[in-house]
Write an enzyme that holds these catalytic residues in place. Structure first.
Site, mmCIF file in Angstrom:
data_model
loop_
_atom_site.group_PDB
_atom_site.id
_atom_site.type_symbol
_atom_site.label_atom_id
_atom_site.label_comp_id
_atom_site.label_asym_id
_atom_site.label_seq_id
_atom_site.Cartn_x
_atom_site.Cartn_y
_atom_site.Cartn_z
ATOM 1 N N ASP A 59 0.849 -1.198 0.000
ATOM 2 C CA ASP A 59 0.000 0.000 0.000
ATOM 3 C C ASP A 59 0.884 1.247 0.000
ATOM 4 O OD1 ASP A 59 -1.873 2.083 0.636
ATOM 5 O OD2 ASP A 59 -3.219 0.553 1.394
ATOM 6 N N SER A 109 -7.091 4.280 -1.591
ATOM 7 C CA SER A 109 -6.859 2.838 -1.518
ATOM 8 C C SER A 109 -8.112 2.001 -1.699
ATOM 9 C CB SER A 109 -6.213 2.482 -0.167
ATOM 10 O OG SER A 109 -4.941 3.063 -0.068
ATOM 11 N N HIS A 170 -9.912 -2.918 6.644
ATOM 12 C CA HIS A 170 -9.387 -1.688 6.045
ATOM 13 C C HIS A 170 -9.610 -1.737 4.538
ATOM 14 C CE1 HIS A 170 -6.382 1.704 5.725
ATOM 15 N NE2 HIS A 170 -6.989 2.009 6.859
ATOM 16 N N THR A 172 -7.885 -2.041 1.610
ATOM 17 C CA THR A 172 -7.377 -3.060 0.688
ATOM 18 C C THR A 172 -8.060 -4.410 0.867
ATOM 19 O OG1 THR A 172 -5.250 -1.974 0.398
ATOM 20 C CG2 THR A 172 -5.321 -4.338 -0.031
ATOM 21 N N GLU A 290 -4.260 -7.042 16.883
ATOM 22 C CA GLU A 290 -4.304 -5.703 17.473
ATOM 23 C C GLU A 290 -5.747 -5.196 17.403
ATOM 24 O OE1 GLU A 290 -2.156 -3.631 18.977
ATOM 25 O OE2 GLU A 290 -0.483 -5.058 18.880
ATOM 26 N N GLU A 331 -1.211 -7.936 2.120
ATOM 27 C CA GLU A 331 -1.016 -6.487 2.073
ATOM 28 C C GLU A 331 0.034 -6.025 3.071
ATOM 29 O OE1 GLU A 331 -3.379 -2.232 2.593
ATOM 30 O OE2 GLU A 331 -3.967 -3.968 3.793
ATOM 31 N N HIS A 340 2.177 8.614 5.157
ATOM 32 C CA HIS A 340 1.197 9.638 5.549
ATOM 33 C C HIS A 340 1.668 10.415 6.772
ATOM 34 C CE1 HIS A 340 -2.016 9.125 2.739
ATOM 35 N NE2 HIS A 340 -2.269 7.863 3.067
ATOM 36 N N HIS A 378 -1.115 2.718 -5.155
ATOM 37 C CA HIS A 378 -0.824 4.105 -5.531
ATOM 38 C C HIS A 378 0.547 4.460 -5.005
ATOM 39 C CE1 HIS A 378 -1.444 5.088 -1.331
ATOM 40 N NE2 HIS A 378 -2.595 4.423 -1.375
#
Length: 524
Positions: A59, A109, A170, A172, A290, A331, A340, A378
């Site tokens: 990702d 994403s 999430h 993906t 988690e 992933e 980010h 991306h």
């Protein structure tokens, strides 16, 4: 004078780092000829049916991230790094993928995941639906759902799995099983009342109900499986780790109840439980390590959280027991998060860990019957440069100063993000901070709370059956169609028919000979 001195020092450093063998032109000629011979061998294309398909998705892993990760991995092996090879570098076929969403030049994403998993481009922020769906508008969803290659593989009798370092719900992984007008609808707690009243379901709910027989699911996201305010098994009274569901459901119990009684379904929440499993006796595995995303690799607790490589090995060992083969989505999701946050060191170590997982997957499978594809959804506005000498630490300084403020700068920079800092009206002097720290935020040109995605094409690496179909520049939604074609699933099964015809045609004398024998027997 200072600039001249720095330049001379850089030149001396560069000269001293050149290996003696590389000063001989014959070294480069021999290397090129060896590469040429390897390329010539690829003329014999692998057109086998792919029993297994593995898709590795980094990702946010743009080309600059791949290059920087290569250098980092080499330097972790005590080498300069530039001439090192990642596992993905060894794949024989490479293409470029155009990543735009139907309504976005620079994508997100969710829209990209819909493209490379479902084979259809969609709008930014939407999952497993066509471009007819408007983000956050539940009532535009019905009738516009699109299925993914994970569903196609499951319908063909293959085993399927999802492994991620983010939440399992999430962007993906969600496109593999969910149909949602908004990627942020992790549980019903995050959904607007209007969407709930219109019958839309949250993504965690869809994970358990849409395709209930996914054999392997591993990643983070525990909190979305439990009723609101349920205490987390690991973090106790930490409010951020508590359950979020408003419907009161314990989705892990629902997951177990949906499994056949003659099958062994195991839920684990820590690394020790995972590694202690007898994988020969595991039919279904749900691992949630988690409450939200998994920890960065550099921060990972070796007692509680498995590495991506460990999760991939477990997944393959379970899935490959199916004689019809498997599809596995892996992933490396926190590459994106590191970028980010402007934390390049975290992002690049995540990319290196995903490359280790790629190597482990290669050791457990064969390119004769397994198509492996590595790509990104991306890129990011991440760059490194500044005329650094060979062997320079990928997290180090450029060998020059700024023309205007006469201050040093790190090789790694971001186009925008949280690393924009002004001290006493001037750009921060990086020599006064620990720019090698794990959480150092590299300087950026534009101040933003979160750094943004980039819009350029991303690389697609491929090896195994029909890997040569991934070449040139393609739309991102082309990728799952290739994987499906190679493995004889989905709509286009021409590959299977051609393979069957070839096998029949390889023995042309069989049937005439058989008829002759039968004729003689009838005469007797």
């Amino acid at each position: 004078m200072l600039l001249l001195l720095l330049g001379l020092m850089a030149g001396t450093c560069l000269s001293s780092l050149v290996p003696e063998k590389e000063k001989n032109p014959q070294y480069w000629r021999d290397q090129a000829q060896q590469t040429l011979q390897h390329a010539l061998e690829l003329q014999s294309l692998n057109t086998n049916v792919a029993k297994n398909v593995i898709l590795f998705l980094g990702d946010g892993m743009g080309v600059s991230t791949v290059t920087a990760a290569r250098i980092l991995k080499g330097q972790l092996h005590h080498m300069p790094g530039e001439d090192f090879q990642l596992e993905m570098d060894k794949f024989p076929f490479v293409a470029l993928s155009k990543t735009y969403n139907t309504n976005a030049q620079v994508p997100d994403s969710a829209g990209t995941a819909t493209a490379y998993l479902c084979g259809v481009k969609g709008n930014e922020g939407t999952l497993g639906v066509s471009a007819a769906v408007i983000r956050s508008q539940c009532n535009t969803t019905r009738g516009n759902e699109v299925t993914s290659i994970l569903r196609w593989a499951k319908d063909a009798g293959k085993s399927v799995g999802i492994v991620t370092t983010t939440r399992v719900n999430h962007a993906t992984p969600s496109a593999a099983y969910a149909h949602s007008a908004d990627r942020d609808w992790y549980s019903d707690n995050e959904m607007p009342t209007e969407a709930l009243n219109q019958g839309c379901k949250d993504i965690a709910h869809q994970l358990i109900h849409n395709i209930p027989d996914i054999e392997v699911i591993m990643g983070g996201g525990r909190k979305y499986m439990f009723p609101k305010n349920t205490t987390d098994v690991e973090y106790g009274d930490d409010e951020k780790a508590r359950g979020t569901r408003l419907d009161g459901q314990f989705l892990i119990n629902v997951w177990k109840e949906k499994k056949p009684r003659n099958k062994n379904a195991h839920y684990v929440w820590n690394r020790m439980q995972l590694l202690e499993l007898n994988l020969d006796r595991v039919d279904y595995l749900l691992g949630l390590f988690e409450p939200m995303d998994m920890m960065y690799e550099l921060n990972r607790n070796n007692q509680t959280d498995p590495s991506l490589t460990e999760m991939v090995e477990v997944a393959i060992r379970i899935l490959r027991r199916n004689t019809k083969g498997f599809f596995l989505l892996v992933e490396g999701g926190r590459i994106d998060h590191g970028h980010h946050e402007g934390k390049a060191k975290q992002a690049l170590h995540e990319a290196v860990e995903m490359d280790r997982a790629i190597g482990q997957a290669g050791a457990l499978t064969s390119p004769e019957d397994t198509l492996t594809v590595v790509t990104a959804d991306h890129s990011h506005v991440f760059t490194f440069g500044g005329y650094t000498p060979r062997g320079n630490s990928i997290f180090g300084l450029a060998p020059m100063l700024s023309d205007t403020d006469k201050k040093p700068f790190t090789s790694i920079l971001y186009g925008n993000g949280p690393g924009y800092k002004v001290v006493a009206g001037e750009r921060e002097n990086v020599s006064t901070v620990d720019y090698a720290h794990d959480n150092y935020q590299a300087q950026s040109a534009v101040p933003l709370r979160h750094e943004t995605h980039g819009g350029e094409d991303v690389a697609v690496f491929a090896k195994g059956p029909m890997a040569h179909l991934l070449h040139g520049v393609h739309e991102q939604n082309y990728i799952p169609h290739v994987m499906a074609y190679a493995s004889c699933i989905g709509a286009n099964k021409d590959h299977c028919q051609l393979s069957s015809s070839a096998r029949l045609g390889s023995q042309p004398a069989l049937f005439p000979g058989l008829l002759t024998v039968l004729l003689l027997l009838s005469l007797f």
